[in-house]
Design a protein around this motif. Structure first.
Motif, PDB file in Angstrom:
ATOM      1  N   ALA A 281       0.976  -1.053   0.187  1.00  0.00           N
ATOM      2  CA  ALA A 281       0.219  -0.010   0.385  1.00  0.00           C
ATOM      3  C   ALA A 281       1.312   1.416  -0.294  1.00  0.00           C
ATOM      4  O   ALA A 281       0.296   1.894  -0.599  1.00  0.00           O
ATOM      5  CB  ALA A 281      -1.197  -0.146   1.292  1.00  0.00           C
TER       6      ALA A 281
ATOM      7  N   MET B 274       1.584   2.194  -3.566  1.00  0.00           N
ATOM      8  CA  MET B 274       0.887   2.377  -4.517  1.00  0.00           C
ATOM      9  C   MET B 274       0.837   3.827  -4.499  1.00  0.00           C
ATOM     10  O   MET B 274       0.000   4.400  -6.214  1.00  0.00           O
ATOM     11  CB  MET B 274      -0.421   2.164  -4.544  1.00  0.00           C
ATOM     12  CG  MET B 274      -0.860   0.489  -4.096  1.00  0.00           C
ATOM     13  SD  MET B 274      -0.321  -0.384  -5.677  1.00  0.00           S
ATOM     14  CE  MET B 274       0.787  -0.684  -5.444  1.00  0.00           C
ATOM     15  N   THR B 275       1.552   4.575  -3.972  1.00  0.00           N
ATOM     16  CA  THR B 275       1.817   6.282  -4.458  1.00  0.00           C
ATOM     17  C   THR B 275       2.741   6.949  -5.551  1.00  0.00           C
ATOM     18  O   THR B 275       2.421   7.924  -5.389  1.00  0.00           O
ATOM     19  CB  THR B 275       1.211   6.936  -3.100  1.00  0.00           C
ATOM     20  OG1 THR B 275       3.017   6.670  -2.177  1.00  0.00           O
ATOM     21  CG2 THR B 275       0.455   6.516  -2.129  1.00  0.00           C
TER      22      THR B 275
ATOM     23  N   PRO C 213      -0.484  -0.398  -9.750  1.00  0.00           N
ATOM     24  CA  PRO C 213      -0.761   0.040 -10.031  1.00  0.00           C
ATOM     25  C   PRO C 213      -2.188   0.190 -11.224  1.00  0.00           C
ATOM     26  O   PRO C 213      -1.773  -0.083 -12.368  1.00  0.00           O
ATOM     27  CB  PRO C 213      -1.102   1.742  -9.778  1.00  0.00           C
ATOM     28  CG  PRO C 213       0.374   1.787  -9.146  1.00  0.00           C
ATOM     29  CD  PRO C 213       1.448  -0.322  -9.719  1.00  0.00           C
TER      30      PRO C 213
ATOM     31  N   THR D 180      -6.503   3.234  -9.643  1.00  0.00           N
ATOM     32  CA  THR D 180      -7.512   3.767  -8.819  1.00  0.00           C
ATOM     33  C   THR D 180      -6.554   4.543  -7.794  1.00  0.00           C
ATOM     34  O   THR D 180      -5.725   4.222  -7.664  1.00  0.00           O
ATOM     35  CB  THR D 180      -7.609   2.491  -7.611  1.00  0.00           C
ATOM     36  OG1 THR D 180      -8.707   0.776  -8.363  1.00  0.00           O
ATOM     37  CG2 THR D 180      -8.944   2.543  -6.419  1.00  0.00           C
TER      38      THR D 180
ATOM     39  N   TYR E 163      -5.147   2.517   0.530  1.00  0.00           N
ATOM     40  CA  TYR E 163      -5.288   1.700  -1.087  1.00  0.00           C
ATOM     41  C   TYR E 163      -5.741  -0.295   0.050  1.00  0.00           C
ATOM     42  O   TYR E 163      -6.164  -1.621  -0.870  1.00  0.00           O
ATOM     43  CB  TYR E 163      -4.135   1.554  -1.139  1.00  0.00           C
ATOM     44  CG  TYR E 163      -3.655   2.018  -2.601  1.00  0.00           C
ATOM     45  CD1 TYR E 163      -4.465   2.149  -4.074  1.00  0.00           C
ATOM     46  CD2 TYR E 163      -3.004   3.502  -1.891  1.00  0.00           C
ATOM     47  CE1 TYR E 163      -4.069   3.150  -4.554  1.00  0.00           C
ATOM     48  CE2 TYR E 163      -3.065   4.489  -2.398  1.00  0.00           C
ATOM     49  CZ  TYR E 163      -4.098   4.823  -4.101  1.00  0.00           C
ATOM     50  OH  TYR E 163      -3.244   5.167  -4.714  1.00  0.00           O
TER      51      TYR E 163
ATOM     52  N   ALA F  59      -9.380  -0.540  -0.754  1.00  0.00           N
ATOM     53  CA  ALA F  59     -10.011   0.243  -1.411  1.00  0.00           C
ATOM     54  C   ALA F  59     -10.486  -0.612  -2.220  1.00  0.00           C
ATOM     55  O   ALA F  59     -10.119  -1.945  -2.455  1.00  0.00           O
ATOM     56  CB  ALA F  59      -9.191   1.351  -1.985  1.00  0.00           C
TER      57      ALA F  59
ATOM     58  N   ALA G  19      -9.301  -1.109  -5.626  1.00  0.00           N
ATOM     59  CA  ALA G  19      -7.089  -1.674  -5.785  1.00  0.00           C
ATOM     60  C   ALA G  19      -7.202  -2.879  -6.115  1.00  0.00           C
ATOM     61  O   ALA G  19      -7.789  -4.236  -5.597  1.00  0.00           O
ATOM     62  CB  ALA G  19      -6.263  -0.920  -4.187  1.00  0.00           C
TER      63      ALA G  19
END
Length: 475
Positions: A246, A249-250, A268, A271, A279, A282, A285
């Motif tokens: 997670a 994921m940014t 990714p 989302t 994440y 979500a 995700a």
């Protein structure tokens, strides 16, 4: 013939008495501690039960009843504590004991700082956040592991720093306390290595280092073996890979990462949420689109995350620095957006959702479990209580700065608490995300480090008679 003491002489005596209380005795701290205890009594009266959160509180309580390690985020250290209180079938009692633990944390900080020759006013000042910040008091009133984690960490540092060279027994006790902190929240496990390194650097002795290592590692290894018996993996939890995935994921760019086919499913997928930790939950995700439970893919998620960090280290560092900067904002930032910083005591009612696990826990742990509601007139009293937001971010930053100066100074008494505070602050961000709740364990330790740093910048009262006792005892 009646005589009276001249007014100037009376005033001089009064000033001397106040000075003695502020610098030499414990009257000031006793008064502050009593006020903090009154605040907690009002909180107990102002809410009709403890605060319970879905799903954290109920997984802790369920584990306490069944004593089976959970396969996701939570190790069972906090559930062991809940198990001890299970015969009373009262989550309100849990909150009451945790309020006492909060007061005990402040007492340990104060005692440690006085041991290191701080004046009473300085040692008392360092305890104010943990005593009066609503964020800490509200955690004490909730069925969450944070208060226990803070208590164990502060207790371990108090024991290991009580003397310049801890005894073998003290080192073993500190190791056991750090193990319990790690079993309360796995993010605290590296503190054991940090304290071991500290003892080595300070040349505390081979037996002390060995005692700390054994007392710390053996409980962790025993728990990992228990976890393996239930989940087939020698570990403390089953979420480290999911959390780190997670985090990536940014910033992860699979054109740069080039993962193999099995890991590419975790790239990714478009989302977008407002915080890295979101994440994990979500629905859209990539991890949550795989078959089975998200935590069943923990190892795969870890491999992807480590590959992404190795391929994009500067991007990873940028995200960690950005999220860490949120902690120092004068006005606390909502991160994630659904989480509101706890700067006050709320008034209202908070019903529980309808889930089978809640009904199970209600039947097995406490039949009176319900959604929390505020109670008048006490709730109105708390409703006007405010802890300035300015004391969250800027004060925390100042505490880290002063502690860092003390850690680099000649005496270096602040070194261990400062290093522990920095890790407790940055560790969760590097492993998952920034959250106001997750940074709270760093605050009391940072305040202690700042007080020690200030002492080294201006060594109050070191030349006064009678203050060399602690120094002699440390030799």
């Amino acid at each position: 013939m009646l005589t009276s003491t001249p007014a100037p002489r009376t005033a001089q005596l009064g000033r001397g008495r106040v000075k003695r209380v502020a610098t030499g005795g414990h009257g000031l701290f006793a008064a502050v501690l009593a006020a903090a205890a009154v605040l907690r009594v009002v909180v107990m009266l102002a809410y009709d039960t403890a605060q319970l959160y879905w799903y954290d509180s109920f997984t802790y309580l369920d584990t306490a009843v069944h004593l089976k390690p959970g396969g996701a985020f939570h190790p069972a250290g906090y559930s062991f504590f809940l198990r001890l209180l299970w015969p009373f079938h009262s989550v309100e009692l849990v909150a009451g004991v945790q309020h006492a633990m909060g007061l005990g944390t402040a007492v340990m900080i104060y005692a440690l700082l006085r041991r290191h020759r701080l004046p009473a006013w300085g040692a008392t000042l360092a305890t104010l956040p943990v005593l009066f910040d609503p964020a800490f008091v509200r955690l004490e009133h909730a069925v969450l592991s944070d208060t226990q984690l803070i208590f164990f960490v502060v207790a371990a540092l108090t024991v290991v720093m009580w003397r310049a060279r801890p005894s073998v027994r003290a080192a073993a006790m500190a190791g056991a306390l750090l193990a319990m902190a790690g079993l309360t929240r796995t993010a605290a496990v590296p503190l054991l290595g940090l304290v071991l390194l500290y003892l080595v650097v300070r040349r505390a002795g081979v037996r002390q280092v060995a005692a700390l290592a054994l007392a710390g590692v053996l409980p962790l290894a025993a728990y990992a073996g228990w976890y393996q018996a239930h989940h087939g993996r020698f570990a403390l939890s089953g979420s480290d890979g999911v959390a780190l995935w997670a985090r990536t994921m940014t910033f992860a760019d699979c054109a740069v990462v080039r993962p193999p086919a099995d890991e590419a499913k975790l790239c990714p997928n478009g989302t977008v949420v407002d915080a890295a930790s979101e994440y994990v939950w979500a629905p859209g995700a990539s991890l949550n689109l795989l078959p089975g439970d998200r935590f069943s893919h923990n190892d795969l998620a870890r491999r992807f995350a480590l590959r992404a960090i190795a391929a994009q280290p500067l991007d990873y560092l940028r995200e960690v620095v950005h999220d860490a900067s949120l902690a120092f904002a004068p006005t606390p930032v909502r991160h994630p957006a659904r989480v509101s910083p706890a700067l006050s005591f709320p008034v209202g009612s908070w019903p529980l959702p309808s889930f089978p696990l809640i009904e199970t826990v209600r039947g097995e742990y406490d039949p009176a479990i319900r959604g929390m509601s505020s109670v008048e007139p006490y709730a109105s009293l708390l409703g006007v209580y405010r802890f300035p937001g300015l004391l969250h971010g800027p004060l925390f930053g100042m505490a880290l700065l002063l502690g860092g100066i003390g850690a680099a100074g000649r005496r270096r008494a602040a070194l261990l608490p400062w290093a522990a505070a920095v890790y407790l602050f940055l560790g969760p961000i590097a492993a998952l995300d920034f959250d106001h709740r997750y940074m709270l364990p760093a605050v009391p330790v940072a305040c202690a480090a700042a007080a020690l740093g200030l002492r080294d910048l201006r060594p109050w009262n070191l030349r006064r008679p009678g203050l060399s006792t602690a120094r002699a005892a440390d030799r």
